[in-house]
Design an enzyme around this catalytic site. Structure first.
Site, short mmCIF file in Angstrom:
data_model
loop_
_atom_site.label_atom_id
_atom_site.label_comp_id
_atom_site.label_asym_id
_atom_site.label_seq_id
_atom_site.Cartn_x
_atom_site.Cartn_y
_atom_site.Cartn_z
N ASP A 1 -13.81 -8.35 21.65
CA ASP A 1 -14.33 -7.11 22.62
C ASP A 1 -13.47 -5.80 22.11
O ASP A 1 -13.84 -5.02 22.09
CB ASP A 1 -13.51 -7.54 23.77
CG ASP A 1 -14.54 -8.31 24.80
OD1 ASP A 1 -15.68 -7.73 24.89
OD2 ASP A 1 -14.38 -8.98 25.89
N ILE A 2 -12.00 -6.40 21.72
CA ILE A 2 -11.29 -5.08 21.20
C ILE A 2 -11.75 -4.82 19.78
O ILE A 2 -11.71 -3.42 19.88
CB ILE A 2 -9.69 -5.63 21.17
CG1 ILE A 2 -9.56 -5.93 22.62
CG2 ILE A 2 -8.92 -4.76 20.33
CD1 ILE A 2 -7.97 -6.79 22.57
#
Length: 404
Positions: free
Chosen positions: A171-172
């Site tokens: 996600d990051i």
């Protein structure tokens, strides 16, 4: 200004760039967070009852305050014609839109790229999805889903026990790649005068991480084993137990490091042993060597070893837990921790963006906003009178919020 905590020194790097963020959970908010920390005016456009991330518990309890600092909140009902019309007026003033809703959601709201680029041809529109264009692009995805799908879980866990990574790394990273694309598009817009559509995705980000293992398989003709069972490149490169029941990771990756280790602990016998002469020798002799090193290490406490290894220049790491980082002296140096406020009134130090850019202070300017905390402020910037804003609030077209 409500929620303001600190101010940067000098002009913000992305001062003058306005970003509309239609995002939830982590991937999209990460992109917005980076842009906001760099000085962009990031307006979090959320439903009238707020981003659902605000209400997560358990593993997700810290998501919202972590990934939504330095943003303003506009809470608005985009399913209503009046809400959309207000949004369209705001789009005219924007440079960037980011969204990470399920495929097709923004189009159904008439807020997709085709709709918004007609209003503002200079708009850079970034969609953060599970997959880039292709046969999977219709699928929803989550960080953990793609970790299993692209081999990261396989490489992380022991053989036969695939395991997701210990943080939302995909996600990051997907949010970071989105920012890279946005910055490149902003640069190109300086020449062309036009915006464009950008896409960042979870699956392809994970596959990018797997490139080193794919290349290794191509080079050697052998499939890589999971990391816990990998063929090590160094003789000593792992955690060891210490006298006080803690653990410390030790990396002896060069012959000089091996010499300093042996000399400090007065183990000339190891230095003279031809089986341990070079790193490659030590890799081959690892089954015999590891217990010897473990026996040396376990005689000392973790703090004693940390002092020694730091002094004799050997790579090491105390095996830490997330809570150990709050008071880490390196993270706290030069004000690099930000004091984040949580909905329950707790404040805690959280790392800021891990980059130094000249003398710019990538500071905390705003805490994560309350639902609709900046609705009135943003609508006033569009020219709406206070009475108009209050009327919209009474009809639930917008939520005019604030901090208690």
């Amino acid at each position: 200004m409500p929620g303001t905590e600190a101010h940067s020194n000098g002009a913000a790097l992305l001062s003058g760039i306005r970003v509309l963020e239609f995002c939830h959970t982590i991937m999209g908010p990460t992109a917005g967070l980076i842009l906001a920390d760099l000085g962009a005016d990031v307006i979090k456009v959320e439903p009238a009852d707020g981003d659902t991330t605000r209400r997560l518990i358990g593993f997700g309890a810290g998501f919202f305050p972590t990934f939504n600092r330095n943003k303003r909140s506009l809470a608005i009902d985009l399913k209503s014609p009046e809400g959309r019309d207000l949004l369209y007026r705001l789009v005219v003033t924007a440079d960037v839109v980011i969204e990470n809703y399920a495929p097709g959601t923004m189009d159904r709201l008439r807020c997709g790229y085709a709709d918004l680029s007609k209003i503002n041809p200079r708009l850079i529109y970034c969609a953060l999805k599970g997959f880039l264009s292709g046969p999977y692009e219709h699928r929803p995805a989550l960080d953990e889903v793609v970790q299993f799908m692209a081999g990261l879980a396989y490489m992380t866990g022991p053989p036969g026990q695939p395991l997701r990574a210990g943080a939302s790394v995909v996600d990051i990273m997907g949010g970071m790649f989105a920012v890279i694309g946005i910055q490149a598009a902003l640069r190109e817009r300086e020449t062309t005068g036009r915006g464009q559509f950008i896409k960042s995705a979870l699956f392809e980000s994970t596959a990018f991480l797997m490139a080193q293992h794919m290349a290794g398989e191509a080079a050697t003709g052998r499939a890589p084993p999971p990391m816990p069972a990998r063929e090590g490149a160094w003789g000593i490169y792992e955690p060891f137990e210490t006298r006080d029941g803690e653990q410390i990771f030790v990396g002896l990756t060069s012959d000089r490091q091996w010499r300093r280790f042996c000399e400090h602990f007065k183990r000339d016998d190891l230095l003279q042993n031809p089986a341990y002469k070079t790193n490659e020798d030590r890799v081959r002799a690892r089954p015999a060597l590891r217990p010897i090193v473990a026996e040396i290490v376990v005689r000392h406490t973790r703090d004693e070893l940390a002092e020694v290894f730091d002094r004799i220049d050997i790579p090491f790491a105390p095996v830490a837990k997330p809570g150990d980082l709050f008071e880490d002296p390196q993270l706290n140096a030069n004000g690099r921790m930000l004091e984040i406020a949580f909905p329950n009134g707790v404040r805690a130090k959280i790392p800021r963006l891990p980059v130094e850019i000249g003398d710019h202070d990538l500071a905390l300017r705003r805490q994560a906003p309350a639902i609709g905390e900046h609705t009135a402020e943003i609508l006033a910037e569009l020219g709406l009178a206070r009475a108009e804003i209050e009327a919209l609030g009474k009809r639930s077209i917008v939520t005019v919020g604030g901090r208690e």
